[in-house]
Design an enzyme around this catalytic site. Structure first.
Site, mmCIF file in Angstrom:
data_model
loop_
_atom_site.group_PDB
_atom_site.id
_atom_site.type_symbol
_atom_site.label_atom_id
_atom_site.label_comp_id
_atom_site.label_asym_id
_atom_site.label_seq_id
_atom_site.Cartn_x
_atom_site.Cartn_y
_atom_site.Cartn_z
ATOM 1 C CG ASP A 58 10.505 -12.943 0.897
ATOM 2 O OD1 ASP A 58 9.834 -13.853 1.440
ATOM 3 O OD2 ASP A 58 10.108 -11.765 0.818
ATOM 4 C CD GLN B 20 11.095 -13.993 10.317
ATOM 5 O OE1 GLN B 20 11.220 -12.896 9.774
ATOM 6 N NE2 GLN B 20 10.821 -15.091 9.647
ATOM 7 C CB THR C 182 -5.102 -6.179 -11.588
ATOM 8 O OG1 THR C 182 -5.344 -5.102 -10.659
ATOM 9 C CG2 THR C 182 -5.496 -7.497 -10.941
ATOM 10 N NE ARG D 227 9.710 -3.072 5.429
ATOM 11 C CZ ARG D 227 8.625 -3.445 4.768
ATOM 12 N NH1 ARG D 227 7.639 -2.588 4.632
ATOM 13 N NH2 ARG D 227 8.525 -4.646 4.243
#
Length: 417
Positions: free
Chosen positions: A190, A169, A231, A86
């Site tokens: 995930d 986490q 979409t 990232r």
């Protein structure tokens, strides 16, 4: 019905670390549970919504729901689902996103049985040596490397920063266990490796008798095998500025017959008998699309409120009937967002000139023919007079002129001054 049994009926459980133990605990007392979201953007989309719907069900069943905004973890970046590293956001952007997501959560969950926390509050206070001594020592490198979230990235490479995400986490889970009496973490499939890493760490610190559990949701796929929530225009956002309530409503209304009952079970809070009735009507009267309409009503109400549903239905009805003149300017902005758009000046203009100048008609001859035949509508009114003059400032607060050619071909003319 026990909350775990209800979730199984709804098809909302993918994995649990100890289903029997979790079910027993939920029957004995009100448990604490949490789900987290990192502020990588300033709005959630409906893919993010999936685990939070589960959290809402626990909240409605009387359990203590906690929402974790990942101000700390969001500044690092979760490697899950990413093929490459990232790009780190500025802390200013992270804090901006935190505020926006917190506002969304307050809107969705209200004030009862809900606590919103930010892991920046505790992660930012851990110095490097404490992190390594108190937490790093508890994690085995071989185990970390075998976690799917890490293993999938080893071929292209993963930085130490993202590699440590599962430790951060785990610290979150431990912090909420100690300070907020939280026993369960909920997340997407995930996140299984990260969540179970937290359970392992808590057991190492507190002992194997510590009652902590993991629960993940299934991957949501459409009947055609494609990923749910996308979409042609991209993600379906919860922010009404990104995806209007009308577009949001239409997304649910247009779901495939093969998917709609599954989505009714998962995304609505309707009772089992109501869903079964809608499923039966879908079999016997599929053309009425009652199941889709109820799905759109329920989810839009949850995310945007009842007034948004009323607006969406008004827009839908107006577009179908052609009676657009009674719509508000806001409703025009929503309903015509993806319509072909042209520009007109604020000065009065003859209808033939308007149609040709905006290239809605290719020639004056064709424009005159369509007007004479009654194929042209301005702001919902059929125009047959070739000399008709349009004043663009007279409707919709002087912002728009709605032009319709034929039965369904709409154009949104934006008025420029």
């Amino acid at each position: 019905m026990n909350i775990i049994d209800e979730l199984k009926w709804r098809g909302a459980i993918n994995q649990t670390s100890d289903e029997k133990g979790l079910k027993k605990l939920t029957e004995e007392k009100s448990i604490g549970l949490y789900c987290g979201v990192d502020p990588t953007g300033d709005s959630m989309h409906i893919g993010h919504l999936i685990p939070f719907v589960m959290l809402k069900r626990f909240q409605m069943a009387g359990h203590r729901a906690h929402i974790l905004i990942g101000g700390g973890t969001g500044s690092i970046g979760d490697p899950s689902g990413k093929k490459a590293e990232r790009v780190l956001q500025s802390m200013e952007r992270v804090h901006h996103n935190e505020q926006r997501l917190t506002e969304q959560m307050k809107h969705l969950f209200g004030k009862d049985n809900i606590t919103i926390v930010n892991n920046y509050d505790w992660l930012s206070k851990i110095d490097l040596l404490s992190f390594l001594r108190n937490y790093g020592k508890l994690f085995n490198m071989n185990t970390m490397l075998n976690k799917e979230v890490v293993a999938s990235r080893l071929e292209v490479g993963i930085s130490f920063t993202e590699f440590t995400y599962q430790i951060l986490q785990s610290i979150d889970f431990y912090h909420l266990y100690k300070h907020n009496d939280v026993q369960l973490q909920v997340g997407g499939g995930d996140q299984w490796g990260n969540i179970t890493a937290g359970i392992d760490m808590i057991h190492k610190i507190e002992g194997n008798d510590a009652k902590v559990f993991a629960l993940t949701i299934p991957l949501m796929l459409k009947a055609d095998g494609t990923k749910f929530g996308k979409t042609e225009g991209g993600a379906v956002w919860l922010d009404p500025e990104k995806t209007t309530p009308y577009e949001f409503y239409q997304f649910w209304l247009n779901q495939d017959d093969r998917d709609v009952v599954k989505y009714l079970k998962y995304f609505t809070f309707l009772k089992r008998n109501e869903i079964e009735e809608l499923a039966e009507k879908l079999k016997t009267q599929p053309e009425k699309r009652e199941a889709q309409r109820r799905l759109a009503e329920e989810v839009t109400t949850f995310v945007h409120g009842k007034e948004a549903v009323i607006q969406a239905e008004r827009i839908s009805k107006a577009l179908f009937s052609g009676e657009v003149k009674d719509l508000s300017t806001l409703e025009i902005e929503q309903g015509f967002k993806d319509m072909p758009t042209v520009e007109v000046t604020a000065a009065p203009v003859n209808i033939i000139e308007l149609l040709v100048n905006t290239e809605i008609e290719k020639s004056k001859r064709q424009a005159r023919e369509d007007v004479t035949n009654g194929a042209i509508y301005i702001n919902g009114e059929r125009i047959r007079d070739l000399k008709f003059e349009i004043d663009p400032t007279k409707a919709f607060d002087g912002k728009f002129v709605i032009i319709r050619r034929g039965k369904k071909r709409y154009f949104l003319a934006k008025v420029t001054y």
